[in-house]
Write a protein that holds these residues in place. Sequence first.
Motif, PDB file in Angstrom:
ATOM      1  N   VAL A 123      -5.729   0.819  -3.462  1.00 11.37           N
ATOM      2  CA  VAL A 123      -5.101   2.194  -3.543  1.00 11.37           C
ATOM      3  C   VAL A 123      -5.544   3.084  -4.688  1.00 11.37           C
ATOM      4  O   VAL A 123      -5.898   4.129  -4.467  1.00 11.37           O
ATOM      5  N   SER A 182       0.608  -1.289   0.077  1.00 13.89           N
ATOM      6  CA  SER A 182      -0.144   0.126   0.106  1.00 13.89           C
ATOM      7  C   SER A 182       1.000   1.226  -0.079  1.00 13.89           C
ATOM      8  O   SER A 182       0.707   2.157  -0.687  1.00 13.89           O
ATOM      9  N   TYR A 194      -3.241   7.434   1.965  1.00 10.91           N
ATOM     10  CA  TYR A 194      -4.227   6.559   2.616  1.00 10.91           C
ATOM     11  C   TYR A 194      -4.212   7.157   4.261  1.00 10.91           C
ATOM     12  O   TYR A 194      -3.368   7.293   4.852  1.00 10.91           O
ATOM     13  N   SER A 236       0.613   3.828  -3.054  1.00  9.39           N
ATOM     14  CA  SER A 236       0.174   5.000  -2.706  1.00  9.39           C
ATOM     15  C   SER A 236       1.186   6.420  -3.064  1.00  9.39           C
ATOM     16  O   SER A 236       0.676   7.314  -3.679  1.00  9.39           O
TER      17      SER A 236
END
Length: 230
Positions: free
Chosen positions: A186, A132, A143, A136
């Motif tokens: 994502v 992630s 996030y 991202s």
Amino acid sequence: MGQHILDGNPPVRVHFRRSARARRLSLRVSGLDAKVTLTLPRGIPASEGIAFAEEKADWLRLQLRDRPALEPVGLGTSLPVEGRYLNVVAGAGRGVVWGDGEIRVPGDPATAGRRIAGILKQLARARLAGASDRYSIALGREYARISMRDTRSRWGSCSSAGALMYSWRLIMAPPGVLEYVAAHEVAHLRHMNHSARFWEEVENLYGDYEAPRLWLRENGSELHRYRFGD
């Protein structure tokens, strides 16, 4: 809110769920873990629901016949971890370790499943947080947080506030599948839908996603048949 066991061969365990929205009694057999759920509308007594389930007992057994059998995890289990099957065996020392095709669990065999689940959840969080973070950064969107759950209906989600949620059972799938789900969620940080632009974003982040997407569709239910005793 409770459960009831239908007598017969084999017995069927039915879990009750009360719903204010439901207009009628309904039975559902989960395609992921074969859990049977009876939904009761508000005001309908449990006894009426049991009678309804008894009438549908033959249909339930037919639905359950072809579902994958649930498998308690313990010594002797062959368990997938990152796409490779490892044999659960008795170990020495204090900690759970794996290598050479084995997961070695010391101590009381009755606690093996719960201890393995704890390790898998930690590993899942590390792998999914890492994926992630990478995606991202590539997307240019942050996030808010990550959580791990044991969800039956979805492998991951992204809220409008940027909170990512993943099923920790993804750690049992091949690494590319876990990476794909992370890229998928994502991508929702920019597109809160499944439009053509969303799928273009997934491909920009992950690459060709058809193979892992198909793997989940064809094999995902297998990951839910393992029961860890927790």
